[in-house]
Design a protein around this motif. Structure first.
Motif, PDB file in Angstrom:
ATOM      1  N   SER A   1      28.189  21.923   5.999  1.00 39.68           N
ATOM      2  CA  SER A   1      29.323  21.669   6.892  1.00 39.68           C
ATOM      3  C   SER A   1      30.671  21.752   6.198  1.00 39.68           C
ATOM      4  CB  SER A   1      29.186  20.301   7.609  1.00 39.68           C
ATOM      5  OG  SER A   1      28.047  20.283   8.443  1.00 39.68           O
ATOM      6  N   ARG A   2      30.728  22.401   5.041  1.00 40.89           N
ATOM      7  CA  ARG A   2      32.000  22.588   4.352  1.00 40.89           C
ATOM      8  C   ARG A   2      32.638  23.889   4.823  1.00 40.89           C
ATOM      9  NH1 ARG A   2      33.575  20.634  -0.872  1.00 40.89           N
ATOM     10  NH2 ARG A   2      31.395  20.258  -1.414  1.00 40.89           N
ATOM     11  N   THR A   3      33.959  23.869   5.061  1.00 41.94           N
ATOM     12  CA  THR A   3      34.672  25.056   5.508  1.00 41.94           C
ATOM     13  C   THR A   3      35.084  25.907   4.313  1.00 41.94           C
ATOM     14  OG1 THR A   3      36.930  24.177   5.417  1.00 41.94           O
ATOM     15  CG2 THR A   3      35.616  23.623   7.367  1.00 41.94           C
TER      16      THR A   3
ATOM     17  N   ALA B   1      24.773  13.816   7.448  1.00 42.63           N
ATOM     18  CA  ALA B   1      24.590  14.676   6.275  1.00 42.63           C
ATOM     19  C   ALA B   1      25.913  14.904   5.550  1.00 42.63           C
ATOM     20  CB  ALA B   1      23.986  16.010   6.705  1.00 42.63           C
ATOM     21  N   PHE B   2      26.995  15.026   6.301  1.00 44.48           N
ATOM     22  CA  PHE B   2      28.320  15.189   5.688  1.00 44.48           C
ATOM     23  C   PHE B   2      28.665  13.996   4.800  1.00 44.48           C
ATOM     24  CE2 PHE B   2      32.572  13.354   6.511  1.00 44.48           C
ATOM     25  CZ  PHE B   2      33.305  14.111   5.597  1.00 44.48           C
ATOM     26  N   VAL B   3      28.446  12.787   5.296  1.00 45.40           N
ATOM     27  CA  VAL B   3      28.772  11.597   4.508  1.00 45.40           C
ATOM     28  C   VAL B   3      27.922  11.540   3.250  1.00 45.40           C
ATOM     29  CG1 VAL B   3      28.748   9.071   4.505  1.00 45.40           C
ATOM     30  CG2 VAL B   3      29.607  10.311   6.502  1.00 45.40           C
ATOM     31  N   ARG B   4      26.640  11.836   3.363  1.00 45.11           N
ATOM     32  CA  ARG B   4      25.784  11.829   2.173  1.00 45.11           C
ATOM     33  C   ARG B   4      26.237  12.872   1.160  1.00 45.11           C
ATOM     34  NH1 ARG B   4      22.034  10.912   6.300  1.00 45.11           N
ATOM     35  NH2 ARG B   4      21.428  13.109   6.444  1.00 45.11           N
ATOM     36  N   THR B   5      26.666  14.026   1.654  1.00 45.73           N
ATOM     37  CA  THR B   5      27.082  15.111   0.767  1.00 45.73           C
ATOM     38  C   THR B   5      28.441  14.832   0.131  1.00 45.73           C
ATOM     39  OG1 THR B   5      25.863  16.709   2.123  1.00 45.73           O
ATOM     40  CG2 THR B   5      27.522  17.592   0.634  1.00 45.73           C
TER      41      THR B   5
ATOM     42  N   CYS C   1      24.747  13.095  -2.570  1.00 47.46           N
ATOM     43  CA  CYS C   1      23.407  13.552  -2.159  1.00 47.46           C
ATOM     44  C   CYS C   1      23.567  14.731  -1.208  1.00 47.46           C
ATOM     45  CB  CYS C   1      22.642  12.413  -1.486  1.00 47.46           C
ATOM     46  SG  CYS C   1      20.964  12.847  -0.977  1.00 47.46           S
ATOM     47  N   PRO C   2      23.739  15.943  -1.731  1.00 47.54           N
ATOM     48  CA  PRO C   2      23.937  17.109  -0.858  1.00 47.54           C
ATOM     49  C   PRO C   2      22.800  17.246   0.156  1.00 47.54           C
ATOM     50  CG  PRO C   2      24.383  17.673  -3.134  1.00 47.54           C
ATOM     51  CD  PRO C   2      23.774  16.303  -3.160  1.00 47.54           C
ATOM     52  N   THR C   3      23.153  17.281   1.431  1.00 45.31           N
ATOM     53  CA  THR C   3      22.165  17.289   2.505  1.00 45.31           C
ATOM     54  C   THR C   3      22.542  18.337   3.537  1.00 45.31           C
ATOM     55  OG1 THR C   3      21.817  14.908   2.211  1.00 45.31           O
ATOM     56  CG2 THR C   3      20.989  15.896   4.246  1.00 45.31           C
ATOM     57  N   ALA C   4      21.612  19.223   3.834  1.00 48.80           N
ATOM     58  CA  ALA C   4      21.793  20.225   4.881  1.00 48.80           C
ATOM     59  C   ALA C   4      20.870  19.886   6.043  1.00 48.80           C
ATOM     60  CB  ALA C   4      21.504  21.622   4.357  1.00 48.80           C
ATOM     61  N   ILE C   5      21.332  20.128   7.245  1.00 52.95           N
ATOM     62  CA  ILE C   5      20.546  19.830   8.432  1.00 52.95           C
ATOM     63  C   ILE C   5      19.748  21.061   8.854  1.00 52.95           C
ATOM     64  CG2 ILE C   5      20.675  19.245  10.891  1.00 52.95           C
ATOM     65  CD1 ILE C   5      21.106  16.915   8.993  1.00 52.95           C
TER      66      ILE C   5
END
Length: 503
Positions: free
Chosen positions: A295-297, A324-328, A333-337
């Motif tokens: 979710s990074r631009t 997932a954004f908050v974890r990343t 903790c990089p998290t992708a959905i």
């Protein structure tokens, strides 16, 4: 080190924005949330929740009609649409109060107004300038209205939710979730409904058996579905409104007299007027914010979640992306959905629900698949003699037997599909479905009692390519079902859908 006012500024107080802001604040970050409209976003204030309340209200019409078959004497029942709308609004006010309290208790600073990026770290809100190390865009989507003569006489789902008087006749333009759902609401309450769609059938992207069965059930209820139909113009005078139509080839069609025209031709990302491009954030051709799997631009400290990214425009997706954004971004903790195997429901008449692949897509991806399908009359209809048939369908990969798709039409379809979504996530096989005992008598048990495999479709004949003809005309653009024309950017900010539970 540069000192910022906040660690995180979130623009948009919808599903993704509320979840991300609360979690970040609870993790000890200084968070500001900017919202120009109501806290709760489209789903709570202008979408999922109010629409479902109207669906429930309209559903009592069938309950009352069926009650006498079960021994009830129903006399003098009257319906008051305005009262339903007032009750719905009271519930939305209650939910908004809860959202505001949850954010306040988490320590989120609420800023009322419209936020515009001045650079990668600065947001203008009225006369104020706020800075943050990290910025999250969560402004969702908004209804799309095409540019055609008389479009000002049409409404969208936003306005439909607050009508204080039911029309006698309604024309609904579109064939997706919103169109099908409002067609069911209005029809159940006695409105004469005509549904106009450009394509061949409603609910593009769903399994073909679901599409045809849903069409059959809606038409049996009296909904007039007209495929391959475009609106050329809308006219209005003292006697009412007229919808001038044509077929998809441009030939003039019928003029439809109506009291209400509801456009439900899709939604577009709500990104215009936010200063994103000036800040260097890349958008696609439809205005969606382009993001990576996390979710990074294109700007490292600016992120985006929810419908404004146009990935999977469903409330649970926005909520998951926010977490997932908050974890990343804040918890290392990089998290992708994973946007696959997401269940979804259409609260139409009747409702339908699905998870996984439809038959056509499964055959395209896997080649050989097995299909199991059953249509049956629900137990309740045995006494009433009224109502249509339910449908259950499984699509199974032939090579390893794992279930690729589960599809249901019937009164309890949305509740049924949630559990089967877990099964698909665990890669359940058809053999495991078969080994599971059903709950009797229920519609859900049909999914674990399917035994007869449907024969494979006959192979399609290979067509010889037509000879190419030279032409001086420009090639036609590829057709896309919705929206009907390229959207014009609108600076109005409308936050995205969210769920009633702010957790």
């Amino acid at each position: 080190m540069t000192a910022y006012d906040f660690d995180l500024i979130t623009i948009g107080a919808g599903s993704g924005g509320v979840r991300a802001s609360r979690l970040a604040a609870e993790a000890g970050r200084r968070v500001a949330m900017i919202e120009r409209s109501r806290v709760g976003g489209t789903c709570v204030m202008r979408g999922c929740v109010p629409k479902k309340l109207l669906v429930i209200g309209a559903g009592f019409a069938a309950e009352l009609a069926d009650a006498e078959a079960f021994g009830w004497q129903v006399t003098g029942a009257e319906f008051d649409w305005a009262r339903l709308v007032v009750s719905k609004n009271a519930e939305l006010n209650r939910l908004e109060t809860i959202y505001a309290r949850v954010l306040r208790e988490a320590g989120v600073t609420m800023v009322k107004g419209r936020g515009t990026l001045l650079d990668a770290h600065t947001v203008q809100v009225g006369e104020r300038r706020l800075t943050a190390e990290t910025i999250l865009i969560a402004t969702g989507g908004k209804p799309f209205l095409p540019a055609l003569p008389g479009i000002e006489h049409a409404i969208t789902s936003n306005e439909a939710l607050d009508l204080m008087q039911l029309p006698r006749r309604a024309v609904i333009v579109g064939g997706g979730y919103i169109a099908v759902e409002f067609a069911g609401i209005f029809n159940a309450l006695g409105v004469e409904v005509t549904l106009l769609l450009r394509g061949e059938a409603i609910l593009r992207g769903f399994d073909p058996d679901l599409r045809s069965a849903q069409t059959e059930e809606m038409e049996a209820l009296g909904i007039d579905i007209r495929p391959r139909t475009l609106v050329r113009a809308i006219e209005r005078d003292r006697s009412g409104s007229r919808v001038l139509t044509s077929d998809i080839d441009g030939n003039p069609g019928e003029t439809i007299e109506t009291d209400l025209i509801l456009y439900a031709t899709g939604r577009v990302p709500n990104s215009a007027g936010l200063g994103l491009e000036a800040a260097g954030v890349q958008l696609d051709e439809r205005g969606a914010v382009i993001v990576d799997a996390f979710s990074r631009t294109s700007i490292r400290n600016i992120w985006a979640v929810g419908d404004v990214t146009n990935r999977l425009n469903l409330t649970p997706a926005a909520l998951a992306e926010a977490g997932a954004f908050v974890r990343t971004a804040f918890q290392g903790c990089p998290t992708a959905i994973d946007h696959q195997l997401v269940p979804t429901a259409v609260f139409g008449a009747p409702p339908l629900a699905t998870v996984g692949l439809g038959e056509d897509e499964a055959r395209r991806l896997y080649g050989s698949v097995d299909v199991y399908i059953s249509r049956f009359r629900p137990l309740r209809q045995g006494l009433t003699g009224r109502g249509g048939r339910a449908l259950v369908k499984l699509v199974v990969e032939r090579d390893d037997d794992h279930v690729l798709g589960v599809h249901v039409i019937g009164p309890d379809a949305p509740e049924i599909i949630q559990g089967f979504a877990v099964a698909l996530r665990c890669r359940a096989t058809k053999a495991q479905f078969d080994a599971t005992l059903g709950v009797h008598p229920t519609a859900a048990e049909e999914l674990v009692t399917l035994r007869q495999r449907r024969p494979d479709p006959a192979p399609k004949p290979t067509l010889q390519p037509e000879p190419k003809l030279e032409s001086t005309e420009a090639p036609s653009p590829p057709s896309t079902p919705e929206p009907q024309t390229d959207p014009l950017p609108d600076p109005d900010l409308e936050p995205e859908r969210t769920a009633p539970d702010p957790s």
